[in-house]
Write a protein that holds these residues in place. Structure first.
Motif, PDB file in Angstrom:
ATOM      1  N   UNK A  84     -12.057 -42.592  11.552  1.00  0.00           N
ATOM      2  CA  UNK A  84     -13.484 -42.734  11.266  1.00  0.00           C
ATOM      3  C   UNK A  84     -13.909 -41.462  10.537  1.00  0.00           C
ATOM      4  N   UNK A  85     -14.727 -41.640   9.497  1.00  0.00           N
ATOM      5  CA  UNK A  85     -15.081 -40.501   8.662  1.00  0.00           C
ATOM      6  C   UNK A  85     -16.572 -40.516   8.315  1.00  0.00           C
ATOM      7  N   UNK A 131     -19.154 -42.196  18.506  1.00  0.00           N
ATOM      8  CA  UNK A 131     -17.804 -42.753  18.585  1.00  0.00           C
ATOM      9  C   UNK A 131     -16.841 -41.785  19.260  1.00  0.00           C
ATOM     10  N   UNK A 132     -17.013 -40.503  19.042  1.00  0.00           N
ATOM     11  CA  UNK A 132     -16.166 -39.512  19.721  1.00  0.00           C
ATOM     12  C   UNK A 132     -16.330 -39.623  21.235  1.00  0.00           C
ATOM     13  N   UNK A 133     -17.549 -39.752  21.709  1.00  0.00           N
ATOM     14  CA  UNK A 133     -17.814 -39.855  23.149  1.00  0.00           C
ATOM     15  C   UNK A 133     -17.317 -41.171  23.735  1.00  0.00           C
ATOM     16  N   UNK A 156     -20.656 -39.115   2.316  1.00  0.00           N
ATOM     17  CA  UNK A 156     -21.927 -39.331   1.615  1.00  0.00           C
ATOM     18  C   UNK A 156     -22.459 -40.755   1.751  1.00  0.00           C
ATOM     19  N   UNK A 157     -21.564 -41.715   2.007  1.00  0.00           N
ATOM     20  CA  UNK A 157     -21.990 -43.113   2.169  1.00  0.00           C
ATOM     21  C   UNK A 157     -22.266 -43.470   3.625  1.00  0.00           C
ATOM     22  N   UNK A 158     -22.281 -42.486   4.512  1.00  0.00           N
ATOM     23  CA  UNK A 158     -22.502 -42.739   5.935  1.00  0.00           C
ATOM     24  C   UNK A 158     -21.195 -42.703   6.702  1.00  0.00           C
ATOM     25  N   UNK A 159     -21.172 -43.345   7.857  1.00  0.00           N
ATOM     26  CA  UNK A 159     -19.988 -43.369   8.708  1.00  0.00           C
ATOM     27  C   UNK A 159     -19.119 -44.562   8.300  1.00  0.00           C
ATOM     28  N   UNK A 160     -17.844 -44.281   8.023  1.00  0.00           N
ATOM     29  CA  UNK A 160     -16.912 -45.315   7.591  1.00  0.00           C
ATOM     30  C   UNK A 160     -15.750 -45.385   8.575  1.00  0.00           C
ATOM     31  N   UNK A 161     -15.351 -46.619   8.916  1.00  0.00           N
ATOM     32  CA  UNK A 161     -14.177 -46.860   9.754  1.00  0.00           C
ATOM     33  C   UNK A 161     -13.092 -47.433   8.862  1.00  0.00           C
ATOM     34  N   UNK A 162     -11.912 -46.809   8.884  1.00  0.00           N
ATOM     35  CA  UNK A 162     -10.800 -47.235   8.037  1.00  0.00           C
ATOM     36  C   UNK A 162      -9.759 -47.968   8.873  1.00  0.00           C
ATOM     37  N   UNK A 163      -9.454 -49.199   8.473  1.00  0.00           N
ATOM     38  CA  UNK A 163      -8.415 -49.987   9.135  1.00  0.00           C
ATOM     39  C   UNK A 163      -7.225 -50.066   8.179  1.00  0.00           C
ATOM     40  N   UNK A 164      -6.217 -50.825   8.549  1.00  0.00           N
ATOM     41  CA  UNK A 164      -5.033 -50.961   7.707  1.00  0.00           C
ATOM     42  C   UNK A 164      -5.382 -51.567   6.351  1.00  0.00           C
ATOM     43  N   UNK A 165      -6.299 -52.524   6.352  1.00  0.00           N
ATOM     44  CA  UNK A 165      -6.556 -53.279   5.131  1.00  0.00           C
ATOM     45  C   UNK A 165      -7.908 -53.022   4.470  1.00  0.00           C
ATOM     46  N   UNK A 166      -8.825 -52.324   5.147  1.00  0.00           N
ATOM     47  CA  UNK A 166     -10.170 -52.233   4.600  1.00  0.00           C
ATOM     48  C   UNK A 166     -10.895 -51.015   5.149  1.00  0.00           C
ATOM     49  N   UNK A 167     -12.055 -50.741   4.572  1.00  0.00           N
ATOM     50  CA  UNK A 167     -12.953 -49.732   5.128  1.00  0.00           C
ATOM     51  C   UNK A 167     -14.311 -50.385   5.368  1.00  0.00           C
ATOM     52  N   UNK A 171     -11.690 -32.706  12.731  1.00  0.00           N
ATOM     53  CA  UNK A 171     -12.457 -31.766  11.919  1.00  0.00           C
ATOM     54  C   UNK A 171     -13.924 -32.198  12.002  1.00  0.00           C
ATOM     55  N   UNK A 172     -14.791 -31.531  11.298  1.00  0.00           N
ATOM     56  CA  UNK A 172     -16.222 -31.831  11.476  1.00  0.00           C
ATOM     57  C   UNK A 172     -16.635 -33.206  10.964  1.00  0.00           C
ATOM     58  N   UNK A 173     -15.774 -33.851  10.175  1.00  0.00           N
ATOM     59  CA  UNK A 173     -16.185 -35.144   9.628  1.00  0.00           C
ATOM     60  C   UNK A 173     -15.230 -36.297   9.932  1.00  0.00           C
ATOM     61  N   UNK A 174     -14.206 -36.072  10.766  1.00  0.00           N
ATOM     62  CA  UNK A 174     -13.251 -37.162  11.020  1.00  0.00           C
ATOM     63  C   UNK A 174     -12.816 -37.252  12.483  1.00  0.00           C
ATOM     64  N   UNK A 175     -12.673 -38.502  12.933  1.00  0.00           N
ATOM     65  CA  UNK A 175     -12.035 -38.829  14.207  1.00  0.00           C
ATOM     66  C   UNK A 175     -10.782 -39.608  13.858  1.00  0.00           C
ATOM     67  N   UNK A 176      -9.727 -39.408  14.630  1.00  0.00           N
ATOM     68  CA  UNK A 176      -8.492 -40.132  14.348  1.00  0.00           C
ATOM     69  C   UNK A 176      -8.041 -40.875  15.605  1.00  0.00           C
ATOM     70  N   UNK A 177      -7.457 -42.046  15.380  1.00  0.00           N
ATOM     71  CA  UNK A 177      -6.881 -42.838  16.458  1.00  0.00           C
ATOM     72  C   UNK A 177      -5.428 -42.390  16.604  1.00  0.00           C
ATOM     73  N   UNK A 178      -5.108 -41.723  17.712  1.00  0.00           N
ATOM     74  CA  UNK A 178      -3.770 -41.169  17.906  1.00  0.00           C
ATOM     75  C   UNK A 178      -2.681 -42.242  17.933  1.00  0.00           C
ATOM     76  N   UNK A 179      -3.059 -43.484  18.200  1.00  0.00           N
ATOM     77  CA  UNK A 179      -2.081 -44.575  18.191  1.00  0.00           C
ATOM     78  C   UNK A 179      -1.492 -44.813  16.801  1.00  0.00           C
ATOM     79  N   UNK A 180      -2.200 -44.369  15.761  1.00  0.00           N
ATOM     80  CA  UNK A 180      -1.760 -44.619  14.391  1.00  0.00           C
ATOM     81  C   UNK A 180      -1.215 -43.365  13.703  1.00  0.00           C
TER      82      UNK A 180
END
Length: 179
Positions: free
Chosen positions: A94-95, A119-121, A98-109, A132-141
């Motif tokens: 998740x990032x 989302x972090x909480x 400038x376009x707001x909060x985006x969730x990135x999957x395998x095939x799309x954003x 980092x200050x602008x990204x959360x990562x799913x450790x499963x991936x």
């Protein structure tokens, strides 16, 4: 509903954070958040925390409450003027941009509504971590963790995307993964 047993300064901060998640603060509750150094009440469930780490208590409560309410299982995202129902486990990262909060999957954003902090909480129990200050990562991936210069890391995702872990968040990553 929780009871707070802490200094006035921490109490105000906790009340403000808890109110964001509709968690009520009551004078008499079976669950008590107790700042280290304060006396533990008897015959109540107590969560003891360090004043400097009060946000960890909020994360713990929010993740547990949200899990009970089944609100973390699915969410909606907008892509190409269409809404999609998405499982958090399908999200690579998740990032905030400038376009707001985006969730990135395998095939799309997907454009999503809440804040990165939200989302972090809520997703901490699902294996998401701030890198980092602008990204959360799913450790499963995460496929590889590459040591980088200046106490940082680069995470290579299972889709070969590389994400940089800032120095500030490297320690938390090391502690979480026991590196």
């Amino acid at each position: 509903m929780v009871q707070l047993l802490c200094s006035n300064k921490v109490c105000e901060k906790l009340k403000q954070e808890l109110s964001k998640y509709q968690i009520e603060v009551e004078q008499h509750s079976d669950l008590v958040l107790v700042e280290k150094g304060f006396e533990l009440p008897t015959e109540k469930i107590c969560i003891v925390f360090d004043a400097i780490e009060y946000m960890d208590v909020v994360k713990l409560l929010v993740s547990g409450i949200r899990e009970e309410m089944h609100m973390t299982h699915r969410f909606t995202g907008l892509s190409d003027n269409k809404f999609a129902v998405i499982e958090p486990r399908d999200v690579r990262y998740v990032e905030a941009g400038p376009d707001g909060i985006m969730a990135y999957t395998k095939s799309n954003k997907y454009s999503i509504k809440e804040t990165l902090q939200y989302y972090e909480n809520v997703w901490v129990v699902k294996g998401f971590i701030r890198i980092n200050k602008s990204q959360l990562v799913n450790l499963l991936h995460v496929k590889e963790i590459i040591p980088w210069f200046n106490s940082r890391y680069v995470l290579r995702m299972d889709n070969d995307k590389e994400l940089e872990v800032s120095k500030m968040f490297s320690k938390k990553l090391r502690n979480t993964l026991k590196l």
